[in-house]
Design an enzyme around this catalytic site. Sequence first.
Site, PDB file in Angstrom:
ATOM      1  N   GLU A 152     -49.610   7.514   8.035  1.00  0.00           N
ATOM      2  CA  GLU A 152     -48.434   7.150   7.252  1.00  0.00           C
ATOM      3  C   GLU A 152     -47.754   5.933   7.897  1.00  0.00           C
ATOM      4  OE1 GLU A 152     -45.182   9.963   6.984  1.00  0.00           O
ATOM      5  OE2 GLU A 152     -44.663   9.258   4.989  1.00  0.00           O
ATOM      6  N   HIS A 175     -39.135  20.711  10.807  1.00  0.00           N
ATOM      7  CA  HIS A 175     -39.188  19.515   9.967  1.00  0.00           C
ATOM      8  C   HIS A 175     -40.609  19.299   9.422  1.00  0.00           C
ATOM      9  CE1 HIS A 175     -37.978  15.191   9.105  1.00  0.00           C
ATOM     10  NE2 HIS A 175     -39.294  15.103   9.085  1.00  0.00           N
ATOM     11  N   GLU A 176     -41.588  19.309  10.317  1.00  0.00           N
ATOM     12  CA  GLU A 176     -42.968  19.018   9.879  1.00  0.00           C
ATOM     13  C   GLU A 176     -43.511  20.137   8.987  1.00  0.00           C
ATOM     14  OE1 GLU A 176     -43.853  16.108  10.263  1.00  0.00           O
ATOM     15  OE2 GLU A 176     -42.422  15.555  11.825  1.00  0.00           O
ATOM     16  N   HIS A 195     -42.425  19.751   5.457  1.00  0.00           N
ATOM     17  CA  HIS A 195     -43.248  18.755   4.763  1.00  0.00           C
ATOM     18  C   HIS A 195     -44.533  19.361   4.188  1.00  0.00           C
ATOM     19  CE1 HIS A 195     -41.236  14.987   5.446  1.00  0.00           C
ATOM     20  NE2 HIS A 195     -41.341  15.012   6.754  1.00  0.00           N
ATOM     21  N   MET A 222     -45.955  13.979  12.950  1.00  0.00           N
ATOM     22  CA  MET A 222     -46.431  13.614  11.614  1.00  0.00           C
ATOM     23  C   MET A 222     -47.030  14.834  10.929  1.00  0.00           C
ATOM     24  SD  MET A 222     -47.093  11.439   9.240  1.00  0.00           S
ATOM     25  CE  MET A 222     -48.025  11.868   7.773  1.00  0.00           C
ATOM     26  N   GLU A 223     -46.676  14.997   9.641  1.00  0.00           N
ATOM     27  CA  GLU A 223     -46.926  16.241   8.925  1.00  0.00           C
ATOM     28  C   GLU A 223     -48.313  16.359   8.288  1.00  0.00           C
ATOM     29  OE1 GLU A 223     -44.706  13.858   8.072  1.00  0.00           O
ATOM     30  OE2 GLU A 223     -44.765  13.419   5.930  1.00  0.00           O
ATOM     31  N   ASN A 224     -49.373  15.776   8.864  1.00  0.00           N
ATOM     32  CA  ASN A 224     -50.691  15.907   8.259  1.00  0.00           C
ATOM     33  C   ASN A 224     -50.897  17.349   7.792  1.00  0.00           C
ATOM     34  OD1 ASN A 224     -51.386  13.231   9.522  1.00  0.00           O
ATOM     35  ND2 ASN A 224     -51.124  14.477  11.350  1.00  0.00           N
TER      36      ASN A 224
HETATM   37 ZN   LIG Z   1     -40.620  13.750   8.187  1.00  0.00          ZN
END
Ligand SMILES: [Zn+2]
Length: 901
Positions: free
Chosen positions: A164, A335-336, A339, A301-303
């Site tokens: 991203e 948070h992740e 997502h 990062m929310e992969n």
């Molecule tokens: Zn985020």
Amino acid sequence: MKRIISLLLASSAFLASPAFTQPATQADTVDPSLPTQLPRTAIPHHYALTVTPHASRLTFDGRVAIDLDVIKPTRELVLNAADLKFTSALLTRVGDRGSVTALVSFDPGAQTATLSFQRALTQGAYRLDIAYSGKINTQANGLFALDYKNAEGKDARSLFTQFEAADARRFVPSWDEPDYKARFDLTVRVPTNQMAVSNMPAAESWPIGAGLKEVRFQTTPTMSSYLLFFATGDFGRIAKPSAGKEVGVVMSRGNESKAGLALDAEAQILPYYNEYFGTPYPLPKLDNVAGPGQSQFFSAMENWGAIFTFERSLLVDPAITSEADRQRVFGTEAHEMAHQWFGDLVTMAWWDDLWLNEGFASWMADKTTEHFHPDWGADVDHVAAREAAMNLDSFTTTHPIVQQVRTVEQANQAFDTITYEKGESVLAMLEGFAGPDTWRTGIRDYIVRHAYQNTRTEDLWASMERVGAAGLATIARDFTNQPGVPLITVGSVQCVGGRMVTTLTQTQFSNDRRQETAASPLSWRVPVRASAGGAATQAITAGRTTPISVEGCGPLLLNPGQTGYYRTLYAAPQAAALRSAFPSLGPVDQYGTMQNAMALSRAGYQPMARALDLLAEVPTGDNGKVVERAMLDWSSLYDGLDGDDGSRAAIAERMEQTYGPRLRAIGLSPRAGEAPIDALLRPTLIEQLGRFGDPAVVTEANRLFAAWLKDRNAIPGSVKTAWLQVTARNATPTTWDALHAAARATGGQVERTALYNLLGSTRDEALGRRALELAMTPEPGKTISAGMIRSVAVQHPSLALDFVLSHSAAVNQLIDTSGRSRFVAGLVEASDDPALIGKLQAYGSATFRATDRKPIDRAVVQIRWRAANRGRIRSETAAWLKAHPLTATALSPRRRGGERG
Ligand SMILES: [Zn+2]
């Protein structure tokens, strides 16, 4: 994505930013209103991808078979590719025997490959086979390497991906835009002694000789290309079941014992989210993968199914982890994981609506933290986030939450405080308007209606209105489609029949355009709450003035609970009444009221005395987060008073007398069973009292430093950075050298990073210069150096800026491409030195297109504003301090070894 905390990045080389938008002649048959770089002639459905990394030489080979539909006759296919070399590109029509070879041309500026064919392709299903090779980067873009010392102290290298916003194209030729969702089958060839991780569990694995194995992962659900993930390394993994799935944490082997907190958080949050979103997590497993190192752009990062998080925000290391770090592990996880639904299952159609992802995940993380850990003060954090947003949103350079993104650089710059913190704050206000139950029903409607698809902001409002939040959409549009902060002025107040009656006047708050916005303010429908000792009243402002009547005749407080996104200006009698009531307000209202007053005073809407009166009301025993904020506000006033030794001494004396007892009460070291909010406050008390020269703290810091040099366990991990910070700040060449030797000898990546950063935090400019020079050597390691430069910039912004501008090519190698445009601006944006403006502007215009300079422009207006207001703030603060001596000794000359001059 979770951003890094505090100031963001730096940058330097010319960044020709690829434009997303194609000429208008490229008709669009899918959604013509969406921006796109790629002509809508083909839609991919499935990628079968095989990748062979060559970690030691930082390259990889790939083969991809893309199943796609040509949706209109065309002689060329345009897809994304960056830094890739193609060795062959063959197209086969499904059902045909033969293939046609494509003629390939690249446009490095646009990050595209164009495949041209001799004859026009007709509509229908095709398979595109591409063999290619690419680069492994050393910062977090595309496939990248992180080097570290393994459990045996040997050099090791792991590989990860970060895509991203627009870097999947560095890994696989692809339609790399969020609305081209597809399924992915990933196969990798990696060393037999390594563990490979992806979004899905491995389906099978077999040895292929030469010390390699082939691992094929299960097919992903339909998803955006930026969510694909792959990592390989000498990993360990811990896992457990939760809500019928498996949750796991993957880390460098030997660090398993540090992952318990993160694993427990995953297991705790998953069922909570299944319930909240109403749609169960759809993948078979959810991993969180730890990377040794850091980025100047993001922390996690929310992969989908395989979150990536830098170690500091995932692992708990007793040698260095503070209470704030521990809480960050949970908050980042929350948070992740949010997502996984909001972003991964339902994805914004285009980067204009990035806030849907990020504002929502930030809001959900605070809500979840407050739910599971009500004693951590996440409710106060939420007010802090709103304040950060309102500050930036009050400058000319702000932008609406929903913004136009047309270049890759603009997409990278969209990951900012407006997108995250304003997004979160507006969502909280709207939840308050709708009521939490209706709001949750609306979220469930939105998720189930758009699962595996893409949305725009209006889709969320439509769901809310559908489930009964009548009138929400018009308020929401006012706050998401236009920038800025409403200012509500409270008129004269009368008590009539047991109710407070007054008129609210709505204009616009501005830091740098006070006159202009007063003359022609933007207009919002603002849900305003007010209380006066009885039940709170809610009114929606309409037009310039709104009459209200509030139960009770106590002090009138606007925005109780602090979920409203606006500033409140009280007339002097109401401000005085509120000041008297201040100690009886809850922490959330104390924090919000104090920051509201400080913002109004700093911007010149009211005298500084109004804010200082409230700051002085924050007592020793208050909520740790309120105390911390008050200390940081005093600290920043202290910074602005350089050269005025008397005023500085008065602040230092006040800090020592007010907050010294709090530190002694909670103790210099962590205590078993203490309140988390005390544990959280302790490092701030140590650092700030140390900075103000509190003799007990400075003496203890020096004692601990000497002991720590002999025994690295002499300082408990949770306060280590704070104590060393006191020494590092006042470092002499001798202590600096000793700290440097300790940093060099440290193996653990998180502790090592902290120690190198401390080398940059010295007040001595010559030592700051040595830290900068050290950052340019290979010694700290590729992901540590940029943080050292930022650290120097806190004390010496001008020095750091000059250094970076004269080493721009080398500094660029230390930063991921996504973060470069912010790095330089971030070094100086907190300064009030007007001499920096010209340098910054010259750098900006030489480096970026006018449309891609947002962080530079933002830093320039902030510096200019601070410089313009500095004299007024100084003189009013000095006068207030003189008028409010704490004791007879308060104005005597400083007698201790703290900071001077
Ligand atoms: Zn985020």
